[in-house]
Design a protein around this motif. Structure first.
Motif, PDB file in Angstrom:
ATOM      1  N   PRO A 115       0.836  -1.211   0.000  1.00  0.00           N
ATOM      2  CA  PRO A 115       0.000   0.000   0.000  1.00  0.00           C
ATOM      3  C   PRO A 115       0.866   1.255   0.000  1.00  0.00           C
ATOM      4  O   PRO A 115       1.981   1.264   0.551  1.00  0.00           O
ATOM      5  N   PRO A 116       0.367   2.310  -0.609  1.00  0.00           N
ATOM      6  CA  PRO A 116       1.153   3.550  -0.623  1.00  0.00           C
ATOM      7  C   PRO A 116       1.183   4.162   0.771  1.00  0.00           C
ATOM      8  O   PRO A 116       0.322   3.888   1.620  1.00  0.00           O
ATOM      9  N   PRO A 117       2.162   4.986   1.062  1.00  0.00           N
ATOM     10  CA  PRO A 117       2.222   5.637   2.379  1.00  0.00           C
ATOM     11  C   PRO A 117       0.959   6.455   2.645  1.00  0.00           C
ATOM     12  O   PRO A 117       0.451   7.147   1.766  1.00  0.00           O
TER      13      PRO A 117
ATOM     14  N   MET B 173       2.962  11.902  17.772  1.00  0.00           N
ATOM     15  CA  MET B 173       3.589  11.155  16.683  1.00  0.00           C
ATOM     16  C   MET B 173       4.375  12.131  15.816  1.00  0.00           C
ATOM     17  O   MET B 173       3.807  13.078  15.260  1.00  0.00           O
ATOM     18  N   THR B 174       5.674  11.894  15.719  1.00  0.00           N
ATOM     19  CA  THR B 174       6.535  12.751  14.907  1.00  0.00           C
ATOM     20  C   THR B 174       6.975  12.000  13.649  1.00  0.00           C
ATOM     21  O   THR B 174       6.910  10.761  13.581  1.00  0.00           O
ATOM     22  N   VAL B 175       7.420  12.750  12.660  1.00  0.00           N
ATOM     23  CA  VAL B 175       7.894  12.189  11.395  1.00  0.00           C
ATOM     24  C   VAL B 175       9.360  12.566  11.237  1.00  0.00           C
ATOM     25  O   VAL B 175       9.727  13.748  11.342  1.00  0.00           O
TER      26      VAL B 175
ATOM     27  N   ASN C  26      10.538  10.026   6.648  1.00  0.00           N
ATOM     28  CA  ASN C  26       9.070   9.959   6.687  1.00  0.00           C
ATOM     29  C   ASN C  26       8.549   8.765   7.486  1.00  0.00           C
ATOM     30  O   ASN C  26       7.462   8.248   7.229  1.00  0.00           O
ATOM     31  N   LYS C  27       9.341   8.310   8.444  1.00  0.00           N
ATOM     32  CA  LYS C  27       8.907   7.236   9.331  1.00  0.00           C
ATOM     33  C   LYS C  27       8.330   7.836  10.617  1.00  0.00           C
ATOM     34  O   LYS C  27       8.816   8.848  11.111  1.00  0.00           O
ATOM     35  N   VAL C  28       7.311   7.158  11.137  1.00  0.00           N
ATOM     36  CA  VAL C  28       6.605   7.642  12.329  1.00  0.00           C
ATOM     37  C   VAL C  28       7.374   7.231  13.577  1.00  0.00           C
ATOM     38  O   VAL C  28       7.773   6.073  13.731  1.00  0.00           O
ATOM     39  N   SER C  29       7.549   8.193  14.462  1.00  0.00           N
ATOM     40  CA  SER C  29       8.253   7.927  15.715  1.00  0.00           C
ATOM     41  C   SER C  29       7.475   8.580  16.864  1.00  0.00           C
ATOM     42  O   SER C  29       7.250   9.795  16.846  1.00  0.00           O
ATOM     43  N   PRO C  30       7.024   7.794  17.878  1.00  0.00           N
ATOM     44  CA  PRO C  30       6.309   8.391  19.005  1.00  0.00           C
ATOM     45  C   PRO C  30       7.262   9.156  19.921  1.00  0.00           C
ATOM     46  O   PRO C  30       8.427   8.789  20.079  1.00  0.00           O
ATOM     47  N   ARG C  31       6.758  10.218  20.533  1.00  0.00           N
ATOM     48  CA  ARG C  31       7.569  11.057  21.414  1.00  0.00           C
ATOM     49  C   ARG C  31       6.763  11.365  22.686  1.00  0.00           C
ATOM     50  O   ARG C  31       5.617  11.831  22.590  1.00  0.00           O
ATOM     51  N   THR C  32       7.330  11.078  23.833  1.00  0.00           N
ATOM     52  CA  THR C  32       6.665  11.392  25.107  1.00  0.00           C
ATOM     53  C   THR C  32       6.839  12.884  25.401  1.00  0.00           C
ATOM     54  O   THR C  32       7.949  13.415  25.310  1.00  0.00           O
TER      55      THR C  32
ATOM     56  N   ALA D 114      -1.078   6.390  11.422  1.00  0.00           N
ATOM     57  CA  ALA D 114       0.366   6.572  11.600  1.00  0.00           C
ATOM     58  C   ALA D 114       0.868   5.656  12.704  1.00  0.00           C
ATOM     59  O   ALA D 114       1.041   6.062  13.854  1.00  0.00           O
ATOM     60  N   LYS D 115       1.107   4.397  12.363  1.00  0.00           N
ATOM     61  CA  LYS D 115       1.629   3.444  13.333  1.00  0.00           C
ATOM     62  C   LYS D 115       3.134   3.658  13.508  1.00  0.00           C
ATOM     63  O   LYS D 115       3.834   3.979  12.543  1.00  0.00           O
ATOM     64  N   PRO D 116       3.643   3.516  14.733  1.00  0.00           N
ATOM     65  CA  PRO D 116       5.082   3.696  14.938  1.00  0.00           C
ATOM     66  C   PRO D 116       5.897   2.809  14.004  1.00  0.00           C
ATOM     67  O   PRO D 116       5.643   1.619  13.855  1.00  0.00           O
ATOM     68  N   GLY D 117       6.884   3.417  13.342  1.00  0.00           N
ATOM     69  CA  GLY D 117       7.757   2.701  12.418  1.00  0.00           C
ATOM     70  C   GLY D 117       7.256   2.659  10.990  1.00  0.00           C
ATOM     71  O   GLY D 117       8.014   2.295  10.083  1.00  0.00           O
ATOM     72  N   SER D 118       5.981   3.020  10.755  1.00  0.00           N
ATOM     73  CA  SER D 118       5.454   2.990   9.392  1.00  0.00           C
ATOM     74  C   SER D 118       5.883   4.238   8.630  1.00  0.00           C
ATOM     75  O   SER D 118       6.271   5.245   9.220  1.00  0.00           O
TER      76      SER D 118
END
Length: 392
Positions: free
Chosen positions: A35-37, A325-327, A331-337, A369-373
């Motif tokens: 699937p496309p991003p 959720m940061t990019v 363009n990979k999703v990374s969660p940030r506390t 936007a799942k982490p790492g996707s």
């Protein structure tokens, strides 16, 4: 001559094998394409100086709420106003049976007449005996008795006058008047009821002065400490606490036309709730606001210096932590506390720690936007935000 051998079994075998291979090839499914991003709306974090306007839940209250009570006992004969309408100070609201108090007044006046007669006699006796005593024509005892009788008559006369005034007051109290101007509530006692000066039976109605009007609310001790800490560190600049502006948002989402100000903040914390009581005051000339309404109070506290503000919808609750959720550059999703402050009235939240200038935060499409996707970030302006919404 020996018979010729045919190749029929060999051809049959080849046909079966070919058919099996063909059917096997037809049964395999082609692998689906990746699937496309997913497109997501993002903002780039930039520190800014922004106004701090916090939203509180408040309740409206009359400037003065006065219970109208009976000051004498008796039968309630008449109500002279319409419930729920405004009344003026001094206006007659109720009438209590006056006949017993008229009789008491007549009795007090009769007692006063008797005391007046006694006083006149005592005064005449005193006036006669004084010259006789000077000429030694009467004894000292007769003189003292006359003077004492006159003093007693004066005291009795004063007591009788006081009883008349008391009876007049009680008779006047049979007409219950409005102590202040304002809006009346429901009647607590109906005509024909026996009212008294003690207990709930003496309460007749309540009058609320609606102009001006209070809005009461509470804020936490933690909020107060955080604000003081941020002010000391120069991260925020607070307005004059004695003139904090306030606005009211009504239940339908509209704003009340009058602007108010903070009127009172308690100097103690309620030990049961850990909150501090406060109050704002508003002009209410048209009586548009009524006591007991729940409203949203917007207070303009000041401005945040070099603040990082993000929309509240960008924050994800994860157990005890708050995440965004940061990019990254790939363009990979990374969660940030993150650690955040109170939500402002415009829906923005001040991030106290966890983000810095240049970070890219997802504000729309977080569910995809799942982490790492890998995602396709677009800046969160009006057209792109609608594009992201359309793909949900």
């Amino acid at each position: 001559m020996a018979p010729t051998r045919t190749n029929t079994p060999t051809l049959k075998t080849i046909t079966i094998v070919a058919s099996a291979l063909f059917l096997s090839a037809c049964g395999e499914k082609a692998a689906p394409p990746a699937p496309p991003p997913a497109p997501v709306a993002v903002i780039t974090v930039q520190p800014t100086s922004a106004p701090m306007s916090f939203e509180m839940v408040g309740e409206t209250a009359g400037y003065r709420d006065v219970e109208v009570r009976s000051r004498v006992n008796g039968i309630l004969l008449k109500r002279t106003y319409i419930e729920g309408q405004s009344v003026s100070a001094g206006q007659v609201l109720f009438e209590i049976d006056p006949e017993p108090y008229k009789a008491a007044l007549d009795q007090a006046k009769g007692g006063l007449s008797i005391e007046i007669a006694k006083l006149e006699k005592a005064r005449a006796d005193r006036d006669r005996i004084i010259p006789l005593f000077k000429e030694n024509a009467v004894s000292r005892k007769d003189y003292d008795d006359a003077m004492s009788a006159h003093a007693a008559a004066v005291a009795s006369h004063q007591a009788a006058e006081a009883k008349v005034r008391e009876a007049q007051l009680n008779l006047g109290y049979t007409k219950v008047v409005a102590p202040i101007s304002g809006m009346t509530s429901t009647v607590a006692q109906s005509e024909g009821s026996l009212v008294s000066t003690a207990g709930d039976s003496g309460k007749l109605t309540t009058i609320s002065q609606l102009d001006p009007l209070y809005v009461t609310f509470s804020y936490s001790e933690e909020d107060r400490q955080r604000m003081e800490s941020l002010e000391k560190s120069k991260k925020i600049t607070l307005n004059d606490q004695r003139n904090l502006k306030a606005r009211i948002q009504l239940a339908d989402g509209s704003f009340y036309e009058e602007t108010g100000k903070l009127d009172f903040s308690d100097n103690r914390v309620d030990p049961k709730t850990g909150t501090i009581r406060a109050r704002a005051i508003f002009s209410n000339p048209k009586a548009q606001l009524l006591p007991g309404q729940f409203v949203r109070l917007h207070l303009d506290f000041g401005k945040a210096n070099n603040a990082i503000l993000i929309p509240e919808r960008a924050i994800v609750q994860s157990q005890a932590d708050k995440l965004v959720m940061t990019v990254d550059k790939d363009n990979k999703v990374s969660p940030r506390t993150v650690k955040v402050g109170r939500t402002q009235s415009d829906g923005m939240v001040r991030v106290e720690s966890g983000l810095q200038q240049g970070d890219i935060v997802i504000v729309e499409g977080i569910m995809k936007a799942k982490p790492g996707s890998t995602v396709k970030p677009v800046q969160a302006n009006a057209s792109q935000a609608s594009q992201v919404q359309a793909t949900k």
